[in-house]
Enzyme design. Structure first.
Site, short mmCIF file in Angstrom:
data_model
loop_
_atom_site.label_atom_id
_atom_site.label_comp_id
_atom_site.label_asym_id
_atom_site.label_seq_id
_atom_site.Cartn_x
_atom_site.Cartn_y
_atom_site.Cartn_z
N TYR A 156 4.07 -30.40 -24.36
CA TYR A 156 3.83 -28.96 -24.37
C TYR A 156 3.87 -28.43 -25.80
O TYR A 156 3.02 -27.64 -26.21
CB TYR A 156 4.88 -28.27 -23.52
CG TYR A 156 4.61 -26.80 -23.25
CD1 TYR A 156 3.80 -26.41 -22.19
CD2 TYR A 156 5.16 -25.80 -24.04
CE1 TYR A 156 3.55 -25.08 -21.91
CE2 TYR A 156 4.92 -24.46 -23.79
CZ TYR A 156 4.12 -24.10 -22.72
OH TYR A 156 3.87 -22.78 -22.47
N LYS A 160 0.64 -26.67 -27.70
CA LYS A 160 0.66 -25.28 -28.17
C LYS A 160 0.54 -25.19 -29.69
O LYS A 160 -0.03 -24.21 -30.21
CB LYS A 160 1.93 -24.58 -27.67
CG LYS A 160 1.97 -24.41 -26.15
CD LYS A 160 0.79 -23.61 -25.61
CE LYS A 160 0.91 -23.35 -24.12
NZ LYS A 160 -0.19 -22.52 -23.58
#
Length: 262
Positions: A156, A160
């Site tokens: 993640y 991002k």
């Protein structure tokens, strides 16, 4: 009358959470929203909630991991309305704070495919129309996990960071074409992201760990000592889609209760 009245805006991942709050805010401002997502039942709930708003909301089943479906979503909006004024890339899934060793090949691929590849596919599809128009607004939903190293899990965090890098490049490159590209970086927000991610990932889903007991954890990290709500983020997204933000591009607007300022 809202300055967004009559605008044509595509939103990926608009069925729940931040996406739903954004779709509802835009529809209530009079925008015509074309929503793409994977959770058709949740999309129906969002459309029902938007009933009676000055703007319209429609839905097309769209898995952002599949370029043909993303292209079809954007093509639908352009075919129906003749232009695309804005794009919000909100589709995303979570990795349950899985560390590097805990991240399987499949989990890595799924997180990157939805969060980063899907954002790229949507941006590219919308830009093809916006460059011709010499106008457009794109807002990518990133995360404070794209600004720091220890807010989320390995995949993640990587995804991002990638969204923020993509945003900066596109925002600078296409500024000459009258297009702005910005990102919003939410902190800890009350949504159903973990449940949705488990549903979408299926057997690839890790255990969706929490972030600790709220009363113990939040005051340590977040000066406001509370979680945000989806409307805190949709307000920033709506601003970045508006003419009030026409001199802002390539930026990452953090909405995190002070987390990253501490």
């Amino acid at each position: 009358m809202s300055e967004l009245s009559g605008r044509i805006i595509v939103v990926t991942g608009g069925e729940t959470g931040i996406g739903r709050a954004t779709v509802l805010e835009l529809a209530r401002a009079g925008a015509n929203v074309v929503m793409g997502g994977i959770l058709a039942d949740k999309a129906e709930e969002t459309i029902a909630e938007a009933s009676g708003a000055p703007g319209s909301v429609s839905f097309q089943q769209t898995d952002v991991r599949l370029v043909d479906q993303v292209d079809a979503l954007v093509a639908k909006a352009n075919a129906e309305y003749g232009r695309i004024d804005g794009l919000v890339c909100n589709a995303g899934i979570f990795d349950g704070f899985a560390s590097g060793i805990e991240t399987s090949d499949r989990l890595w691929d799924q997180i990157i495919d939805v969060n980063l590849r899907g954002t790229f596919y949507a941006c590219r599809a919308a830009l093809r129309h916006m460059v011709e128009q010499k106008a457009g607004r794109i807002v990518n939903v990133a995360s404070i996990g794209g600004l720091t190293g220890m807010a989320d899990g390995a995949s993640y965090t990587a995804s991002k960071h990638g969204v923020i890098g993509l945003t900066r490049h596109l925002g600078c490159y296409y500024a000459k074409d009258g297009i702005t590209v910005n990102a919003v970086c939410p902190g800890v927000i009350t949504t159903t992201l973990r449940d949705n991610s488990t549903r979408i990932l299926g057997e690839d889903a890790p255990v969706m760990a929490g972030v600790g007991v709220e009363t113990d954890w939040l005051p340590v990290r977040v000066p406001m000592a509370r979680k945000g709500v989806p409307e805190d983020i949709s307000a920033m997204i709506t601003f970045l889609l508006s003419e009030r933000a026409n001199y802002i591009t390539g930026q990452c607007m953090t909405v995190d209760g002070g987390w990253t300022a501490k």
